[in-house]
Design an enzyme around this catalytic site. Structure first.
Site, PDB file in Angstrom:
ATOM      1  N   GLU A 144       1.049  -0.438  -5.241  1.00 54.17           N
ATOM      2  CA  GLU A 144      -0.126   0.450  -5.186  1.00 54.17           C
ATOM      3  C   GLU A 144       0.391   1.865  -5.464  1.00 54.17           C
ATOM      4  O   GLU A 144       0.888   2.550  -4.576  1.00 54.17           O
ATOM      5  CB  GLU A 144      -0.799   0.354  -3.815  1.00 54.17           C
TER       6      GLU A 144
ATOM      7  N   ASP B  31     -10.919   1.296  -0.669  1.00 54.54           N
ATOM      8  CA  ASP B  31     -11.097   2.719  -0.361  1.00 54.54           C
ATOM      9  C   ASP B  31     -12.140   3.399  -1.240  1.00 54.54           C
ATOM     10  O   ASP B  31     -12.468   4.569  -1.019  1.00 54.54           O
ATOM     11  CB  ASP B  31      -9.766   3.469  -0.526  1.00 54.54           C
TER      12      ASP B  31
ATOM     13  N   ASP C  92       0.837  -1.194   0.000  1.00 53.80           N
ATOM     14  CA  ASP C  92       0.000   0.000   0.000  1.00 53.80           C
ATOM     15  C   ASP C  92       0.881   1.256   0.000  1.00 53.80           C
ATOM     16  O   ASP C  92       1.936   1.291   0.640  1.00 53.80           O
ATOM     17  CB  ASP C  92      -0.888  -0.022   1.246  1.00 53.80           C
TER      18      ASP C  92
END
Length: 491
Positions: free
Chosen positions: A339, A390, A292
């Site tokens: 990401e 998200d 991430d």
């Protein structure tokens, strides 16, 4: 790079009896569902032990697993529990939403019964597990034992002797809390045993696991308490700089995550061993690791500790390719998804290209003016998502979140219509792209609205709660997914 596809659904979202998804029979059933649907990947969120706010991106340890996912019926099978130990407890009344306060109480109670029943049965296995994982487990188990001793407050509020890890205090608490320390080692032993059994089953069915790791660790974590030199903290072990994102489409004031920033100079002096260990352990848990906020390795948004928003931060250069050269030198080629969402500079793109890792394309972002997210602009070396944890669901985005202009652009580009279904049209767009891997959330395959959204960034209280109903996983849905997957050459 084999052309393929997969489904994103966290363990917590699986159906089941005990308030939250587990590694038990419903997880096995979901693997079978993936197999029958022609999928080759199951993507999950971080498996770490969640703390305040219940976010899997804020955990007590970068290495420990979440006790909530331990399955009680598997513990019964292994003679650590009887059915009456767990069957009538209150895990929450709504099978579609997790009540974290209820499962915190109930799960802890049952796991302590299992621990007492395990004594004398797995002593040698537990000793072997502790020795094998000593480099993180010793500090983690002491941290959790002391945390419970101090009524769960952050380690920053502990007595100074143990907060600052004075030798005498460490020795004293290890003696005083010996059984509690051993309890937390037992919990981790069971977690890893059950998870590895599930992963082995998934792999045997041709399903690979994509796991997720946050770039940062939580302030209230064993990682910072036991390795303060690797973080930007003062001599009193208080953070001086914290992480976040500058203002963007998600938030006008940016995102103030609050995670302490790494001291990359000290990490580099030690050969990046902490990060190498983290990637090595992650690749034991997962077949592919998604990192991430990958752009944070090239440059990260650093905010002075104590700020109320992320506005007053600044960009600071990170270790970039040096870190990943060190990781590859130690571990060889590693399967990592970068990401790379957010503000991408030429330097970030160049860095990602040097690693060779595939980046991410989110189809929901394609219709507001950023052409790089439109499928005709993809390269093969990327992973396309209809949306991530998200994002709103596709139906929620279409009906509520998106602007009229975005909706119009999506309808024109994807030829969306209600007969096929809005979410299915998006999935078709992702699956039909040149990206070697296409991932869709389970919510989008189910065409659910924004009541099924997993997370709304920069908010607390309503996130990470969504659970699927068992009745959703029908043969009809499986056949429908298989057909679409086959049409676009991803079976």
């Amino acid at each position: 790079m084999e052309r393929s596809s997969g489904i994103l659904m966290h363990i917590s979202s699986l159906p089941g009896k005990f308030g939250i998804g587990t590694f038990g029979v419903e997880a096995v059933a979901f693997v079978d569902f993936l197999k029958n649907s022609g999928q080759k990947y199951w993507q999950i969120l971080p498996l770490g032990q969640t703390s305040y706010g219940d976010s899997p991106y804020q955990c007590f340890s970068a290495f420990a697993g979440n006790p909530y996912f331990i399955d009680f019926e598997l513990l019964k099978r292994d003679n650590f529990l009887k059915e009456e130990d767990y069957i009538d407890l209150d895990y929450g009344k709504d099978e579609t939403s997790i009540d974290y306060s209820k499962i915190f109480i109930a799960k802890n109670k049952v796991l302590r019964i299992a621990y007492e029943n395990s004594k004398g049965k797995i002593d040698n296995d537990l000793i072997e597990f502790k020795e094998k994982n000593k480099f993180w487990l010793e500090d983690y188990t002491l941290y959790m034992a002391v945390k419970n001793h101090f009524k769960l407050v952050s380690w920053q509020e502990w007595d100074d002797d143990i907060r600052l890890r004075k030798d005498e205090a460490i020795k004293s608490y290890k003696i005083k809390l010996k059984d509690e320390i051993n309890y937390w080692a037992f919990v981790q032993y069971i977690f890893f045993k059950q998870w590895h059994d599930l992963k082995e089953y998934a792999n045997s069915k041709g399903i690979k696991i994509i796991g997720d790791i946050p770039i940062y660790v939580a302030e209230d974590s064993a990682d910072i308490w036991s390795n303060p030199k690797y973080f930007k903290v003062d001599k009193d072990m208080k953070p001086t700089k914290v992480a976040g994102c500058p203002p963007d489409a998600f938030s006008e004031t940016g995102q103030l995550w609050g995670n302490p920033i790494y001291n990359w100079d000290n990490l580099e002096k030690d050969g990046y061993t902490w990060w190498i260990d983290r990637i090595r352990e992650s690749l034991k848990l997962y077949d592919v690791v998604r990192i991430d906020h990958f752009r944070g390795f090239e440059s990260y948004w650093e905010i002075p500790y104590g700020e109320k928003t992320a506005i007053n931060g600044k960009w600071i250069k990170g270790p970039a390719i040096k870190l990943f050269n060190a990781i590859k030198e130690e571990l060889g080629e590693v399967d990592i998804i970068a990401e790379d969402l957010g503000m991408l500079t030429d330097e970030v793109i160049d860095f990602r290209n040097k690693t060779g890792f595939p980046g991410m394309k989110v189809l929901q972002f394609a219709f507001g003016g950023d052409g790089s997210y439109l499928p005709h602009n993809y390269t093969k070396n990327c992973v396309v998502y209809t949306g991530t944890h998200d994002n709103d669901t596709i139906c929620g985005w279409y009906d509520v979140t998106a602007s009229k202009n975005e909706v119009y652009n999506a309808k024109e580009y994807l030829s969306l219509n209600y007969e096929e279904g809005i979410a299915r049209g998006f999935i078709r767009g992702a699956f039909g792209s040149v990206a070697y891997l296409a991932i869709t959330t389970m919510q989008d395959f189910l065409a659910l609205g924004n009541e099924a959204r997993m997370n709304l960034p920069s908010t607390l209280g309503k996130n990470w709660k969504w659970r699927a109903r068992k009745k959703y996983f029908t043969q009809e849905l499986s056949e429908s997914i298989y057909k679409l997957t086959k049409i676009y050459g991803r079976v």
